[in-house]
Design a protein around this motif. Structure first.
Motif, PDB file in Angstrom:
ATOM      1  N   TYR A  41     -52.435  45.853  10.231  1.00  0.00           N
ATOM      2  CA  TYR A  41     -52.635  46.427  11.567  1.00  0.00           C
ATOM      3  C   TYR A  41     -51.672  45.789  12.563  1.00  0.00           C
ATOM      4  CZ  TYR A  41     -54.518  46.828  16.262  1.00  0.00           C
ATOM      5  OH  TYR A  41     -54.642  47.018  17.615  1.00  0.00           O
ATOM      6  N   ARG A  57     -48.949  47.622  14.739  1.00  0.00           N
ATOM      7  CA  ARG A  57     -49.219  47.590  16.182  1.00  0.00           C
ATOM      8  C   ARG A  57     -48.076  46.935  16.950  1.00  0.00           C
ATOM      9  NH1 ARG A  57     -49.420  47.530  20.768  1.00  0.00           N
ATOM     10  NH2 ARG A  57     -51.167  47.289  22.241  1.00  0.00           N
ATOM     11  N   TYR A  58     -47.556  45.824  16.434  1.00  0.00           N
ATOM     12  CA  TYR A  58     -46.561  45.057  17.177  1.00  0.00           C
ATOM     13  C   TYR A  58     -45.175  45.042  16.544  1.00  0.00           C
ATOM     14  CZ  TYR A  58     -50.947  43.043  18.987  1.00  0.00           C
ATOM     15  OH  TYR A  58     -52.200  42.867  19.527  1.00  0.00           O
TER      16      TYR A  58
END
Length: 234
Positions: free
Chosen positions: A87, A91-92
């Protein structure tokens, strides 16, 4: 601890305990990487390592279950941790890429990497009869140890990387490696495995030394600068 909980595939109880200790250290490594990732809004493992780990855990926790309750539970713990790190990657991750092309095609590259590593490891299992994924795990560890060093240099230092994770990775794999050495009866036939043990340990020590060398005044400003460049590229 009850005897049957640490008895693993007909091996001595002490070796079962060694396996549990090594696996717990890896759980801690994951937790520390996740904590660092959320703190700095990044991901703490190289993309290929995340894909390899998630694929391995899916195969050897969900598909080919280990015949020992504690090890099986720990592998499920790894899998859950891998989902969180995955994740963080999606996400980043795009903002942390250092080349325009990788920034542009980050998501398709990531998806292809995850699919490829899963198929590759599943075919490795059937082709080489790696029943519990042990040989595969050490091969992945070698790749990981190399890529952590690469990540250090590609990020220009220790940004988003946890020293605690590095220590737990080294100690966890090192303890498992030493325990495995006591089961070797033919050192020549096991020479490649010994090569993996030694090389992984050396690379892990190098990575830890690099992280220590980078812990100097001005690191916070450097992290901020990297983040600003990453946001600009986005």
């Amino acid at each position: 601890m009850p005897h049957h909980l640490v008895q693993i595939a007909q091996v001595p109880v002490w070796l079962g305990v060694v396996n549990v200790i090594g696996d717990v250290l890896w759980i801690i490594a994951y937790i520390l990487a996740i904590q660092k990732g959320f703190q700095e809004k990044t991901y703490g493992f190289p993309m290929m390592c995340i894909a390899l780990n998630l694929s391995w855990e899916l195969i050897y926790a969900a598909i080919f279950r280990f015949p020992n309750d504690i090890i099986d539970y720990l592998r499920w713990g790894w899998l859950l941790a891998d989902f969180v790190i995955t994740y963080q990657l999606f996400r980043y991750g795009r903002k942390w890429q250092t080349t325009p092309l990788m920034t542009k095609y980050f998501y398709p590259v990531a998806v292809i990497t995850f699919v490829s590593t899963f198929v590759g490891q599943l075919t490795f299992h059937y082709t080489f009869g790696d029943t519990w994924g042990m040989s595969n795990a050490y091969l992945i560890n070698l790749v990981m140890s190399m890529l952590f060093i690469w990540m250090f240099f590609s990020r220009g230092g220790s940004n988003g990387q946890s020293l605690g994770t590095a220590w737990c990775k080294m100690l966890g794999t090192g303890i498992l490696s030493v325990g495995s050495c006591f089961t070797i009866t033919n050192w020549l036939e096991s020479s490649f495995l010994v090569y993996l043990f030694v090389t992984i340990f050396i690379l892990d020590v190098i990575y830890i030394l690099l992280l220590y060398a980078d812990k100097r005044p001005g690191e916070e400003a450097k992290i901020a600068g990297i983040a600003t460049v990453s946001h600009a590229a986005d």
